[in-house]
Design a protein around this motif. Sequence first.
Motif, short mmCIF file in Angstrom:
data_model
loop_
_atom_site.label_atom_id
_atom_site.label_comp_id
_atom_site.label_asym_id
_atom_site.label_seq_id
_atom_site.Cartn_x
_atom_site.Cartn_y
_atom_site.Cartn_z
N SER A 7 0.83 -1.24 0.05
CA SER A 7 -0.02 0.00 -0.05
C SER A 7 0.86 1.32 0.03
N PRO A 8 0.63 2.34 -0.59
CA PRO A 8 -0.82 2.44 -1.39
C PRO A 8 -0.56 1.61 -2.70
N GLU A 9 -1.76 1.42 -3.69
CA GLU A 9 -1.49 1.14 -4.88
C GLU A 9 -0.97 1.88 -5.90
N ALA A 10 -1.27 3.26 -5.62
CA ALA A 10 -0.47 4.30 -6.40
C ALA A 10 -0.19 5.52 -5.43
N LEU A 11 0.83 6.26 -5.78
CA LEU A 11 1.28 7.33 -5.12
C LEU A 11 1.92 8.38 -5.95
N ARG A 12 1.25 9.75 -5.77
CA ARG A 12 1.78 10.89 -6.70
C ARG A 12 2.22 11.90 -5.60
N LEU A 13 3.62 12.20 -6.02
CA LEU A 13 4.51 12.97 -5.12
C LEU A 13 5.12 14.13 -6.01
N ASN A 22 4.74 0.85 2.02
CA ASN A 22 4.28 -0.30 2.70
C ASN A 22 4.30 -1.46 2.27
N CYS A 23 4.76 -2.52 2.81
CA CYS A 23 4.57 -3.98 2.56
C CYS A 23 4.52 -4.72 3.77
N SER A 24 3.04 -5.26 3.74
CA SER A 24 3.00 -6.29 4.85
C SER A 24 2.72 -7.64 4.32
N TYR A 25 3.14 -8.52 5.28
CA TYR A 25 3.38 -9.97 4.75
C TYR A 25 2.79 -11.01 5.89
N THR A 26 2.18 -12.30 5.33
CA THR A 26 2.03 -13.09 6.38
C THR A 26 2.58 -14.26 5.66
N VAL A 27 3.68 -14.96 6.05
CA VAL A 27 4.34 -16.08 5.41
C VAL A 27 4.87 -16.92 6.67
N SER A 28 5.11 -18.18 6.18
CA SER A 28 5.78 -19.14 7.17
C SER A 28 7.08 -19.51 6.75
N GLY A 29 8.02 -19.35 7.43
CA GLY A 29 9.38 -19.73 7.22
C GLY A 29 9.97 -18.49 6.34
N LEU A 30 10.01 -17.32 6.80
CA LEU A 30 10.60 -16.15 5.97
C LEU A 30 11.74 -16.27 6.02
N ARG A 31 12.65 -16.27 4.68
CA ARG A 31 13.74 -16.24 4.43
C ARG A 31 14.50 -14.98 4.18
N GLY A 32 13.61 -14.06 3.33
CA GLY A 32 14.23 -12.79 3.30
C GLY A 32 13.08 -11.90 2.59
N LEU A 33 13.11 -10.53 2.69
CA LEU A 33 12.27 -9.81 2.05
C LEU A 33 13.00 -8.78 1.19
N PHE A 34 12.57 -8.71 -0.16
CA PHE A 34 13.20 -8.14 -1.18
C PHE A 34 12.35 -6.98 -1.73
N TRP A 35 12.89 -5.90 -2.16
CA TRP A 35 12.46 -4.73 -2.74
C TRP A 35 13.15 -4.76 -4.25
N TYR A 36 12.28 -4.59 -5.28
CA TYR A 36 12.42 -4.44 -6.72
C TYR A 36 11.88 -3.15 -7.15
N ARG A 37 12.51 -2.65 -8.35
CA ARG A 37 11.78 -1.53 -8.99
C ARG A 37 11.68 -2.06 -10.23
N GLN A 38 10.23 -1.78 -10.97
CA GLN A 38 9.90 -2.23 -12.20
C GLN A 38 9.56 -0.94 -13.01
N ASP A 39 10.13 -0.70 -14.26
CA ASP A 39 9.88 0.36 -15.18
C ASP A 39 8.75 -0.51 -16.10
N PRO A 40 7.95 0.49 -16.79
CA PRO A 40 7.00 -0.29 -17.66
C PRO A 40 7.90 -0.97 -18.79
#
Lengths: 110, 114
Positions: A7-13, A22-40
């Motif tokens: 969240s949010p789905e979209a953000l204009r600044l 924000n990134c919230s998660y519910t997983v069992s056995g978390l090994r790592g959390l990753f952030w990626y950037r994606q261009d169109p």
Amino acid sequence: EDQVTQSPEALRLQEGESSSLNCSYTVSGLRGLFWYRQDPGKGPEFLFTLYSAGEEKEKERLKATLTKKESFLHITAPKPEDSATYLCAVQAGNFNKFYFGSGTKLNVKP
Amino acid sequence: DAGVTQSPTHLIKTRGQQVTLRCSPKSGHDTVSWYQQALGQGPQFIFQYYEEEERQRGNFPDRFSGHQFPNYSSELNVNALLLGDSALYLCASSSQQGLKEKLFFGSGTQLSVL
């Protein structure tokens, strides 16, 4: 069920206006959390990996933090070239399987 | 280092046809994963190949199949195409040397089913 929600789905600044994704998660056995950037029309580009609660990583105007339930991507004084979709993914289980959120589409206006 | 390469970049098919997408992993990587990304959504895991075998699979029907070759490159095959198969198909490579290693993605194949 393993789940990742962004969240949010979209953000204009405005250029220079700091904010957080924000990134919230519910997983069992978390090994790592990753952030990626994606261009169109492109594949995701790696930004950060976080492995344990309390960990922080920084790169230029971006800073990622991790708690036991969520992660934040802080953007300080963004520029138009920071406009992209930012994806959060968690790695869980015994294999290199990633669960992705739907992303936050960031638009930074000059 | 060429990174992860995928071909073709774009593809247009009609319903009921079959398609094959190709991927070459990053140098030094031995594991290939395939993801489907619908417009406005995050990538969804299809399956993963290691040592030429499918090691794990997501919630995709048997119409989706794959193969990994001895040189670690991989193919994704989709049979009996449906309109809903239109998406960006991403290949990601990693190494089994460390299970915490990040995924490297290719630029994807944009598949349109008419």
